[in-house]
Design a protein around this motif. Structure first.
Motif, PDB file in Angstrom:
ATOM      1  N   UNK A  44      46.555  30.711  41.053  1.00 60.98           N
ATOM      2  CA  UNK A  44      46.488  31.403  42.510  1.00 60.98           C
ATOM      3  C   UNK A  44      46.000  32.364  42.516  1.00 60.98           C
ATOM      4  N   UNK A  45      46.104  33.290  41.108  1.00 65.73           N
ATOM      5  CA  UNK A  45      44.770  34.353  41.393  1.00 65.73           C
ATOM      6  C   UNK A  45      44.221  34.185  40.410  1.00 65.73           C
ATOM      7  N   UNK A  46      43.723  33.595  40.079  1.00 70.17           N
ATOM      8  CA  UNK A  46      42.606  32.148  39.466  1.00 70.17           C
ATOM      9  C   UNK A  46      41.409  31.999  41.017  1.00 70.17           C
ATOM     10  N   UNK A  47      42.670  31.202  41.987  1.00 68.79           N
ATOM     11  CA  UNK A  47      42.091  30.776  43.022  1.00 68.79           C
ATOM     12  C   UNK A  47      40.574  31.953  43.605  1.00 68.79           C
ATOM     13  N   UNK A  48      41.541  32.854  43.318  1.00 69.88           N
ATOM     14  CA  UNK A  48      41.511  34.187  44.408  1.00 69.88           C
ATOM     15  C   UNK A  48      39.838  35.043  43.865  1.00 69.88           C
ATOM     16  N   UNK A  49      39.906  34.552  42.534  1.00 67.58           N
ATOM     17  CA  UNK A  49      38.623  35.241  41.524  1.00 67.58           C
ATOM     18  C   UNK A  49      37.609  34.985  42.486  1.00 67.58           C
TER      19      UNK A  49
ATOM     20  N   UNK B 182      36.715  32.589  44.717  1.00 66.09           N
ATOM     21  CA  UNK B 182      36.492  33.046  45.641  1.00 66.09           C
ATOM     22  C   UNK B 182      36.149  34.283  45.992  1.00 66.09           C
ATOM     23  N   UNK B 183      36.180  35.011  45.551  1.00 72.94           N
ATOM     24  CA  UNK B 183      35.550  36.611  45.540  1.00 72.94           C
ATOM     25  C   UNK B 183      34.173  36.631  44.741  1.00 72.94           C
ATOM     26  N   UNK B 184      33.741  35.604  43.636  1.00 73.62           N
ATOM     27  CA  UNK B 184      32.924  35.330  43.034  1.00 73.62           C
ATOM     28  C   UNK B 184      32.188  34.975  43.679  1.00 73.62           C
ATOM     29  N   UNK B 185      32.696  34.058  43.863  1.00 77.52           N
ATOM     30  CA  UNK B 185      31.114  33.133  45.293  1.00 77.52           C
ATOM     31  C   UNK B 185      31.034  33.529  46.243  1.00 77.52           C
ATOM     32  N   UNK B 186      32.069  34.701  46.568  1.00 76.21           N
ATOM     33  CA  UNK B 186      31.622  35.340  48.171  1.00 76.21           C
ATOM     34  C   UNK B 186      30.365  36.754  47.252  1.00 76.21           C
ATOM     35  N   UNK B 187      30.736  36.890  46.627  1.00 69.93           N
ATOM     36  CA  UNK B 187      29.631  38.322  46.292  1.00 69.93           C
ATOM     37  C   UNK B 187      28.180  37.232  45.850  1.00 69.93           C
ATOM     38  N   UNK B 188      27.828  36.081  45.487  1.00 67.49           N
ATOM     39  CA  UNK B 188      26.786  35.648  45.294  1.00 67.49           C
ATOM     40  C   UNK B 188      26.181  34.825  46.571  1.00 67.49           C
ATOM     41  N   UNK B 189      26.930  34.720  47.273  1.00 73.39           N
ATOM     42  CA  UNK B 189      26.229  34.323  48.732  1.00 73.39           C
ATOM     43  C   UNK B 189      25.725  35.796  49.513  1.00 73.39           C
ATOM     44  N   UNK B 190      26.544  36.862  48.633  1.00 75.72           N
ATOM     45  CA  UNK B 190      25.785  38.521  49.564  1.00 75.72           C
ATOM     46  C   UNK B 190      24.872  38.088  48.571  1.00 75.72           C
ATOM     47  N   UNK B 191      24.831  37.782  47.271  1.00 80.28           N
ATOM     48  CA  UNK B 191      23.067  38.429  46.413  1.00 80.28           C
ATOM     49  C   UNK B 191      22.041  38.004  46.908  1.00 80.28           C
ATOM     50  N   UNK B 192      21.571  36.257  47.473  1.00 74.87           N
ATOM     51  CA  UNK B 192      21.172  35.767  48.298  1.00 74.87           C
ATOM     52  C   UNK B 192      21.194  36.543  49.446  1.00 74.87           C
TER      53      UNK B 192
END
Length: 214
Positions: free
Chosen positions: A197-202, A204-214
């Motif tokens: 679960x911790x790996x999945x949350x991490x 998802x957080x990285x994917x959100x940061x990448x979308x915000x950077x675009x």
């Protein structure tokens, strides 16, 4: 009163006779002591003149012989008196004993003369009756008044049984329940799921940061 022979002689008591015998015995003892001293003196004279004057020595021995004869007679008299004294004393003791026993018998006769076996039995029956009455009175006095006279004993026993059951129930509730056996399940599976679960949350957080950077 005897007109020809004068006043009658009083009877001699045992006490008087013993007293007179003791006086005579004392007199004989003194006489014997005196004669023994005289005989000893004549013996000394005979010894002193045995070789010097045979006539004097022989006369002294004759006197000693006479003294010895008198001493022997006194010894016999003393023995007779002592035996007589002992006999009188024993007889007097027997007389006193018989007198005491006779007095006791007369006293018992007088006591029993005023008693009757039927009266004794009746008195003992009265005593037993009075003892029984006293017993009953004691029991009646010791019995409590107004306590438990109108109560039903069966009802009291039932109530007592209910109280005992309640006490047993209360004790059972207070007794701790036995521990439940829990198997020793390995904890590896929950820890692995948590890590996923911790790996999945991490992720998802990285994917959100990448979308915000675009």
């Amino acid at each position: 009163m005897n007109l020809f022979f004068g006043k009658a002689k009083a009877k001699t008591t045992a006490k008087d006779a013993i007293y007179k015998l003791r006086e005579t015995l004392d007199m004989l003892e003194k006489r014997q002591t005196f004669l023994e001293s005289k005989a000893d003196n004549e013996l000394k004279i005979a010894k002193a003149n045995a070789t010097k004057n045979r006539r004097v020595a022989l006369m002294a021995l004759k006197k000693k012989k006479v003294f010895d004869g008198n001493i022997e007679k006194i010894n016999g008299a003393r023995m007779t008196i002592e035996t007589q004294m002992m006999a009188i004393e024993n007889a007097n003791v027997n007389l006193e004993t018989m007198g005491a026993m006779r007095s006791g018998a007369e006293a018992m006769k007088n006591i029993h003369g005023s008693m009757d076996i039927n009266k004794v039995d009746a008195t003992m029956d009265d005593i037993r009756d009075q003892m029984d009455i006293a017993d009953e009175i004691s029991v009646a006095i010791s019995r409590p008044v107004g306590i438990g006279e109108d109560l039903d004993e069966d009802e009291l026993l039932n109530e007592l049984e209910e109280l005992e059951q309640e006490e047993l129930d209360a004790k059972m509730l207070e007794t701790p329940s036995p521990a439940v056996y829990t198997p020793n399940v390995p904890r590896h599976e929950p820890e692995r799921n948590k890590r996923i679960e911790e790996e999945d949350e991490e992720a998802e957080l990285k994917a959100l940061q990448a979308s915000m950077a675009m």
